[in-house]
Design a protein around this motif. Structure first.
Motif, PDB file in Angstrom:
ATOM      1  N   ILE A  33       0.579  -0.930  -0.112  1.00 26.69           N
ATOM      2  CA  ILE A  33       0.141   0.141  -0.310  1.00 26.69           C
ATOM      3  C   ILE A  33       0.847   1.031  -0.032  1.00 26.69           C
ATOM      4  O   ILE A  33       0.354   1.982  -0.998  1.00 26.69           O
TER       5      ILE A  33
ATOM      6  N   PRO B 204      -4.577  -2.656  -5.590  1.00 27.66           N
ATOM      7  CA  PRO B 204      -5.053  -3.947  -4.769  1.00 27.66           C
ATOM      8  C   PRO B 204      -5.167  -5.302  -4.853  1.00 27.66           C
ATOM      9  O   PRO B 204      -5.499  -5.246  -6.120  1.00 27.66           O
TER      10      PRO B 204
ATOM     11  N   TRP C  39      -4.948   2.748  -6.604  1.00 36.47           N
ATOM     12  CA  TRP C  39      -4.079   2.916  -5.448  1.00 36.47           C
ATOM     13  C   TRP C  39      -4.616   2.208  -4.461  1.00 36.47           C
ATOM     14  O   TRP C  39      -6.184   2.930  -4.709  1.00 36.47           O
ATOM     15  N   SER C  40      -4.477   2.250  -3.835  1.00 32.59           N
ATOM     16  CA  SER C  40      -5.058   1.961  -2.285  1.00 32.59           C
ATOM     17  C   SER C  40      -4.632   2.863  -1.231  1.00 32.59           C
ATOM     18  O   SER C  40      -3.580   3.732  -0.627  1.00 32.59           O
TER      19      SER C  40
ATOM     20  N   ASN D  14     -10.026   3.036  -1.778  1.00 30.51           N
ATOM     21  CA  ASN D  14      -9.097   3.066  -2.845  1.00 30.51           C
ATOM     22  C   ASN D  14      -8.729   4.334  -4.158  1.00 30.51           C
ATOM     23  O   ASN D  14     -10.379   4.821  -3.072  1.00 30.51           O
TER      24      ASN D  14
END
Length: 297
Positions: free
Chosen positions: A202, A208, A235-236, A242
């Protein structure tokens, strides 16, 4: 008002669990040294990590009422929990390795254990962690649910210590203590390293695990009116929420209404991705993208 009351209740539950766990961790460290039990000290290390997690959860729960973002953190404070997880993981890994350096030699040279004191600490450990679990079990927040499962692991660990201490009361098998210590430590290390990998992914803004990035790009690019896509990033923020950004190149002939329709279709498609942030930049075919990159295939 109902939500505010529930929030305060969550803070109180986590705060109570924190003080119960941290107070007992101090007793546990002292008891482990007095009983000469590596199993107790191994579990004390685990409980110290739990206390840190509880303290961070308590802090973050209190912070959850504040504004989501500001001039310093434009994405908000979601990743502060990840920072806490990273710190906790490093502490637990270093501590676990230290415990192993002390426990492994005892396999070859077992030392006498104060089984009576070990038994008392085990009963106390089950009681204290059990109280914390019962307190948090009534809560509904994600923080409370995650911490509850963590504390249930502690209860099971103390049950194992209780069983070994009862055996040691009747039979002098001191090697059981370092064996149990190593088992607890290896179990903790396994879970810490597994969670550390997720945390680092992360932090490094990886896609994810539960999302097929190629499928996301393909579906966006296949929408009617879109010529190509580029600079698509997914992305998270914190492992739960997200973010997605993408540039879409559309036909020159499309009207404003048609472009809005395309954006709405993208929004509908990505709803299932737990997005907190979605950015769509629209470029026309004869327009030079400000990022000046090749379109994705």
């Amino acid at each position: 008002m109902g939500h505010h009351h529930e929030h305060n209740h969550s803070v109180k539950n986590i705060r109570t669990a924190f003080f119960l766990n941290f107070g007992f961790t101090i007793i546990e460290i002292i008891g482990g040294l007095l009983t000469n039990s590596m199993a107790i000290l191994s579990d004390a290390l685990h409980d110290l990590g739990d206390s840190l997690s509880l303290g961070i959860s308590w802090y973050l729960q209190k912070k959850s009422d504040r504004k989501g973002e500001d001039n310093n953190f434009t994405f908000g404070y979601k990743r502060f929990s990840l920072l806490g997880a990273l710190i906790n993981s490093i502490i637990l890994i270093v501590g676990s390795l230290f415990i192993l350096t002390q426990a492994v030699p005892r396999l070859l040279n077992p030392q006498p254990i104060e089984a009576g004191g070990m038994l008392i600490l085990a009963i106390l450990g089950i009681a204290v962690n059990g109280m914390a679990v019962l307190r948090l079990q009534r809560g509904k927040s994600m923080n409370e649910k995650v911490v509850t499962w963590h504390l249930l692991e502690d209860v099971l660990g103390w049950v194992a210590v209780l069983v070994v201490s009862i055996v040691l009361l009747f039979k002098d098998i001191p090697i059981l203590d370092p064996i149990l210590s190593i088992m607890i430590t290896v179990y903790v290390l396994y879970n810490v390293i597994r969670n550390l990998k997720k945390t680092l992914r992360i932090f490094l803004e990886a896609v994810p695990d539960d999302i097929d990035f190629k499928e996301v790009k393909t579906k966006i690019a296949s929408l009617s009116g879109i010529r190509s896509t580029h600079h698509t990033h997914l992305w998270s923020l914190d492992g739960e929420q997200n973010a997605l950004s993408t540039h879409i190149v559309v036909e020159n002939s499309l009207s404003r209404t048609e472009v809005i329709s395309i954006k709405q279709q993208i929004q509908e498609f990505v709803e299932e991705l737990n997005l907190q942030h979605l950015t769509i930049q629209v470029d026309y075919e004869d327009e030079t993208c400000c990022m000046d990159d090749q379109a994705e295939k």
